[in-house]
Write a protein that holds these residues in place. Structure first.
Motif: not given
Length: 80
Positions: A22-27, A33-37, A39-43
């Motif tokens: 769930m948190y992976t998909m939410c991230t 949504a925020t165009s903060l690329g 953050l993709m390092a986390i998922p």
């Protein structure tokens, strides 16, 4: 040396697997949504952790089911 701990299947392990996915998909969605690329390092890491956790819990479930079926076929059944 240390003591070995036998791991077994516990149905509540699914409660650990769900938040990982769930948190992976939410991230992922938050990153989009925020165009903060960045953050993709986390998922990118957590998707593999979630998949590994799901696989282990599923393997435990299947193993327990097979052992249960195997044990029930070895037990003689009483005939009425």
């Amino acid at each position: 040396m240390g003591k070995r701990v036998a791991l077994g299947y516990v149905p509540t392990y699914w409660g650990m697997v769900l938040p990982l996915g769930m948190y992976t998909m939410c991230t992922i969605e938050l990153s989009r949504a925020t165009s903060l690329g960045f953050l993709m390092a986390i998922p990118r890491v957590f998707v593999w952790m979630a998949l590994a956790a799901w696989s282990l819990v599923c393997l435990g479930l299947v193993t327990q089911m097979v052992q249960g079926v195997s044990a029930s076929t070895k037990t003689p059944h009483k005939q009425a």
